[in-house]
Enzyme design. Structure first.
Site, mmCIF file in Angstrom:
data_model
loop_
_atom_site.group_PDB
_atom_site.id
_atom_site.type_symbol
_atom_site.label_atom_id
_atom_site.label_comp_id
_atom_site.label_asym_id
_atom_site.label_seq_id
_atom_site.Cartn_x
_atom_site.Cartn_y
_atom_site.Cartn_z
ATOM 1 N N GLU A 137 6.862 0.128 13.872
ATOM 2 C CA GLU A 137 5.429 0.374 14.040
ATOM 3 C C GLU A 137 4.805 -0.397 15.196
ATOM 4 O O GLU A 137 3.598 -0.313 15.408
ATOM 5 C CB GLU A 137 4.699 0.022 12.735
ATOM 6 C CG GLU A 137 5.144 0.871 11.551
ATOM 7 C CD GLU A 137 4.333 0.623 10.280
ATOM 8 O OE1 GLU A 137 3.495 -0.313 10.282
ATOM 9 O OE2 GLU A 137 4.514 1.356 9.294
ATOM 10 N N GLU A 174 -1.523 -4.837 -3.769
ATOM 11 C CA GLU A 174 -0.983 -4.087 -4.905
ATOM 12 C C GLU A 174 -0.292 -5.008 -5.915
ATOM 13 O O GLU A 174 -0.242 -4.706 -7.110
ATOM 14 C CB GLU A 174 0.018 -3.029 -4.426
ATOM 15 C CG GLU A 174 -0.617 -1.777 -3.868
ATOM 16 C CD GLU A 174 -1.327 -2.021 -2.553
ATOM 17 O OE1 GLU A 174 -2.381 -1.392 -2.332
ATOM 18 O OE2 GLU A 174 -0.849 -2.845 -1.750
ATOM 19 N N ASN A 193 -8.024 -2.907 0.136
ATOM 20 C CA ASN A 193 -8.411 -2.441 -1.190
ATOM 21 C C ASN A 193 -8.490 -3.571 -2.209
ATOM 22 O O ASN A 193 -7.983 -4.664 -2.004
ATOM 23 C CB ASN A 193 -7.403 -1.402 -1.681
ATOM 24 C CG ASN A 193 -5.978 -1.943 -1.687
ATOM 25 O OD1 ASN A 193 -5.333 -1.979 -0.651
ATOM 26 N ND2 ASN A 193 -5.486 -2.383 -2.841
ATOM 27 N N ASP A 210 -7.793 2.879 -3.523
ATOM 28 C CA ASP A 210 -7.016 2.263 -2.444
ATOM 29 C C ASP A 210 -7.537 2.704 -1.077
ATOM 30 O O ASP A 210 -6.777 2.918 -0.136
ATOM 31 C CB ASP A 210 -5.524 2.604 -2.583
ATOM 32 C CG ASP A 210 -4.644 1.893 -1.559
ATOM 33 O OD1 ASP A 210 -5.046 0.832 -1.057
ATOM 34 O OD2 ASP A 210 -3.564 2.417 -1.236
ATOM 35 N N LYS A 250 -9.572 4.910 5.492
ATOM 36 C CA LYS A 250 -8.853 5.870 4.664
ATOM 37 C C LYS A 250 -9.762 6.919 4.029
ATOM 38 O O LYS A 250 -9.341 8.041 3.758
ATOM 39 C CB LYS A 250 -8.109 5.134 3.543
ATOM 40 C CG LYS A 250 -6.801 4.481 3.933
ATOM 41 C CD LYS A 250 -6.126 3.958 2.668
ATOM 42 C CE LYS A 250 -4.822 3.230 2.951
ATOM 43 N NZ LYS A 250 -4.184 2.761 1.701
ATOM 44 N N TRP A 272 -3.019 3.329 9.080
ATOM 45 C CA TRP A 272 -3.000 2.240 10.078
ATOM 46 C C TRP A 272 -2.769 2.744 11.493
ATOM 47 O O TRP A 272 -3.080 2.031 12.464
ATOM 48 C CB TRP A 272 -1.894 1.234 9.735
ATOM 49 C CG TRP A 272 -0.518 1.790 9.923
ATOM 50 C CD1 TRP A 272 0.242 2.414 8.995
ATOM 51 C CD2 TRP A 272 0.234 1.835 11.149
ATOM 52 N NE1 TRP A 272 1.429 2.843 9.548
ATOM 53 C CE2 TRP A 272 1.443 2.499 10.868
ATOM 54 C CE3 TRP A 272 0.006 1.383 12.443
ATOM 55 C CZ2 TRP A 272 2.421 2.722 11.839
ATOM 56 C CZ3 TRP A 272 0.981 1.600 13.415
ATOM 57 C CH2 TRP A 272 2.176 2.262 13.113
ATOM 58 N N CYS A 276 9.891 2.295 -9.767
ATOM 59 C CA CYS A 276 10.903 2.686 -8.782
ATOM 60 C C CYS A 276 10.438 3.677 -7.727
ATOM 61 O O CYS A 276 11.023 3.756 -6.645
ATOM 62 C CB CYS A 276 12.122 3.286 -9.485
ATOM 63 S SG CYS A 276 12.731 2.327 -10.882
#
Length: 725
Positions: A89, A203, A284, A329, A356, A429, A643
């Protein structure tokens, strides 16, 4: 050939570094950057000295050697392949002919910008276990340079200063509590001799802040916390005063007192030298669900906000909150851009953001006054939404109060709802760019909805696990491959040329998939963007007509940039797919995406070629004799909670191993060695014994085996024994 020379050079350097002897680069340029040079960077097309090229973060290059008349002659000048195969990135930084860039795992490299020769490489040796703390891949967005130093934030929370001549470490500071799930993925910025760095991890349950460190000594100058102290105590930080005055009363009792509230500063910053104001975006809340986080009460400052402070001290000046009481979020950490625009018949110094939540904001950057807020795509009132279609979280923004006009059902307080946009956002982003020639801002946008609803059962804060307070099982996908293809067709991207004065799009270029790269705009009348499918493309900045395309083979999410050496213009881009899209493989191209990253550099008349990637083949397992003791139904819920973020919704695979093809699912002992004993911890797959019991572990295996069998049948794959078994 250039490629052969690069391979030989890399081999030599590997040998030197392995023996502890770094190459002699004492005579190479040493990132001689200071305040005066960065302030005047707008006119310096040769260099790209900071993340957004200039302090205003417009990502506009004044170079025009490559333009609409000759862009068809653009070819590959040189390429370098890295040893990392995750998301890439970074924006390469160029100072006096030297490129400084980062890869996943926070590794740093320096190159001769003309020849591609590797000058030095630095590995901060981030522990592999840290990958578990990273919500969205082990990515890094680049470095900052100042006074002969290169600064990088490492995934495990260190801020490191390197000697720009040789990559040797000068100082290193741990900026977070490494016992908690903090990470650093963003690029530092340097303002007035202070290097600025934030962090991520909301998170998982952390408390966000921005810190400033002295470039010479690494000593912390100030820290600004973005959420109140959960214990009601003073932090001894510059934010104490404003948190008490403005923020404390906006938080009610709830899970935030255990989680820390989130609000991490994980990406965007900008600086105005004239006003001497530093701006940063805040992420967030934690957990996501406002009802659980704060009893459904209060705006929760400074979550999902833009904050302006004085860079010398960190003292608060103003803020604007894009999503009060965020429950989706909807971070405001997306790209912040400064410009001067004609608003109401007079020039205004503005700051712009497309966070967002789907709206494009234009704000007076001196006062924080909201000037306009328009949705990038139609956001109708709930009553006007056709049955079965996603409900926009809000339909407009009240310019008098600055508050959104929400669609009530989208808050999912009474029942689950299909909401637009998804937590990925309309814009994430990936940086925007602006062309002052066209007065347009180019936004890499997405159209992705998501089902939102309260989690099932009582909320419990779990250290080191995702703590969202929402029902993650709502993200499950149908087993039918045809239905999945239909869902995939709904997930698209768009390059939007946005007129920030008129508050509407001038043109849009559709993208087959979401999650495409950031943007570069140039004085040559061009806009460059990479795609998730693996192409670097150029468009006419005025009309949106595609004028050039080059197949890079691997997906691109990093923004292109441009520089000039000896009168010759180059366009460079980091190639390597990944990032948060690992959580939603249906939104990604249907091909292997775990491929080694590359730095690809282009010029007019370039004739270099890049080696073809060896695409890994998925070989179906022989599951005819596989027995499982677990319950696949129970395993589904556990999988979706623990997961799916790495291994895909409903075990559909992604950037990380597709478990439906993993030999580990054939054998309970092998599965236990990985999931319970942590055999692959050094590769990021830590032991889950802290979060699962052994029955739950076996339930997950039962579910994955079931999904593998359904998948093999539907795709018509003839099962074969995987040779790695």
């Amino acid at each position: 050939m250039m490629i052969k020379r690069l391979v030989a050079t890399s081999a030599l350097l590997v040998g030197l570094l392995a023996s502890g002897c770094a190459p002699d680069t004492s005579n190479s340029p040493a990132a001689k950057v200071d305040a005066a040079r960065l302030t005047a960077a707008g006119a310096d097309g040769d260099n790209w000295m900071s993340y957004g090229r200039t302090y205003d973060e417009q990502r506009f290059s004044p170079l025009d050697q490559i333009n609409l008349t000759n862009v068809s002659k653009l070819g590959l000048a040189w390429v370098h392949e890295f040893d990392t195969d995750r998301g890439h990135e970074a924006t390469p930084i160029v100072v006096d002919g030297v490129i400084y860039t980062t890869t996943s795992w926070s590794k740093v490299s320096a190159f001769d910008g003309k020849t591609g020769n590797l000058l030095w490489a630095y590995d901060p040796k981030v522990p592999g276990e840290t990958a578990h703390k990273a919500c969205c891949d082990v990515v890094n967005r680049g470095v900052a340079v100042w006074g002969g130093k290169v600064f990088v934030g490492s995934l495990d929370g260190r801020l490191i200063a390197l000697d720009a001549r040789n990559g040797k470490e000068i100082w290193s500071k741990v900026t977070v509590d490494q016992g908690k799930s903090y990470t650093i993925t963003g690029a530092p910025r340097v303002v007035k001799g202070k290097v600025l760095i934030g962090n991520g991890g909301a998170e998982y349950g952390v408390r966000g802040y921005l810190s400033a460190y002295d470039v010479e000594t690494g000593e912390m100058a100030w820290r600004f916390y973005t959420t109140p102290n959960p214990k009601g105590e003073a932090d001894g930080a510059v934010s104490d005063k404003i948190l008490k005055e403005k923020a404390d009363a906006t938080w009610s009792d709830g899970a935030w007192k255990e989680s820390g509230g989130g609000g991490t500063v994980w990406d965007a910053m900008a600086y105005d030298p004239d006003l001497d104001l530093l701006y940063f975006g805040v992420g967030n809340g934690s957990p996501w669900n406002h009802k659980i986080r704060s009893g459904g009460k209060g705006d929760n400052l400074f979550v999902s906000s833009i904050v302006a402070v004085k860079p010398d001290t960190g003292e608060y000046v103003w803020h604007y909150q894009t999503t009060p009481g965020d429950s989706w979020d909807f971070t405001a950490t997306q790209h912040l851009m400064l410009a001067e625009l004609p608003i109401g018949g007079k020039p205004r110094k503005v700051i712009m953001q497309a966070p967002k939540n789907g709206f494009f904001y234009v704000i007076d950057r001196a006062t924080g006054e909201l000037l306009s807020a328009n949705s990038l795509f139609p956001m109708p009132k709930e009553a006007d939404v056709p049955a079965g279609m996603p409900i926009p979280w809000a339909h407009s923004v009240d310019l008098k109060t600055g508050r959104p006009n929400e669609n009530p059902s989208a808050r999912y307080a009474k029942a689950p709802a299909l909401v637009f946009p998804a937590p990925f956002g309309v814009h994430n982003w990936h940086p925007m760019a602006m062309s002052p020639k066209e007065n347009l801002v180019y936004v890499p946008a997405m159209l992705v909805p998501a089902a939102s609803g309260d989690q099932v059962g009582p909320y419990k804060q779990v250290a080191g696990a995702w703590n969202t307070g929402v029902n993650m099982s709502l993200a499950a996908l149908p087993d039918d491959e045809g239905q999945r293809k239909g869902l995939r067709a709904m997930l698209t991207g768009m390059l939007v040329a946005w007129d920030p004065v008129a508050g509407k799009a001038r043109w849009m270029a559709p993208r087959k998939f979401p999650w495409n790269s950031g943007i570069l705009a140039t004085a040559g009348g061009l806009v460059f963007q990479g795609t998730s499918e693996g192409f670097l493309e150029a468009f006419d900045a005025a009309t949106g007509k595609q004028v050039w395309s080059y197949e890079t083979q691997n997906g691109i999410i990093a923004p292109p940039m441009s520089y000039r050496i000896d009168g010759e213009q180059y366009v460079a881009v980091m190639v390597g797919y990944g990032g948060a899209i690992i959580a939603a493989p249906l939104a990604a191209p249907d091909r292997p995406i775990s491929l080694k990253g590359r730095l690809m550099v282009f010029k007019l008349g370039g004739t270099a070629t890049a080696a073809k990637y060896e695409m890994p083949e998925k070989i179906a397992l022989d599951l005819s004799t596989t027995t499982v003791a677990g319950d696949p139904k129970a395993g589904f819920d556990i999988f979706m909670r623990h997961c799916q973020v790495c291994h895909g919704h409903s075990a559909t695979g992604g950037l990380l191993p597709d478990l439906r093809y993993s030999p580990a699912i054939q054998d309970a002992a092998t599965w236990k060695s990985i999931v319970w004993d942590g055999a692959n911890a050094s590769r990021g797959m830590v032991s889950f014994s802290s979060w699962l019991n052994q029955k739950e572990m076996e339930d997950i295996r039962a579910y994955v085996v079931q999904q593998a069998k359904v998948h093999y049948t539907q795709v018509g794959t003839e099962p074969k024994v995987n040779p790695s078994k």
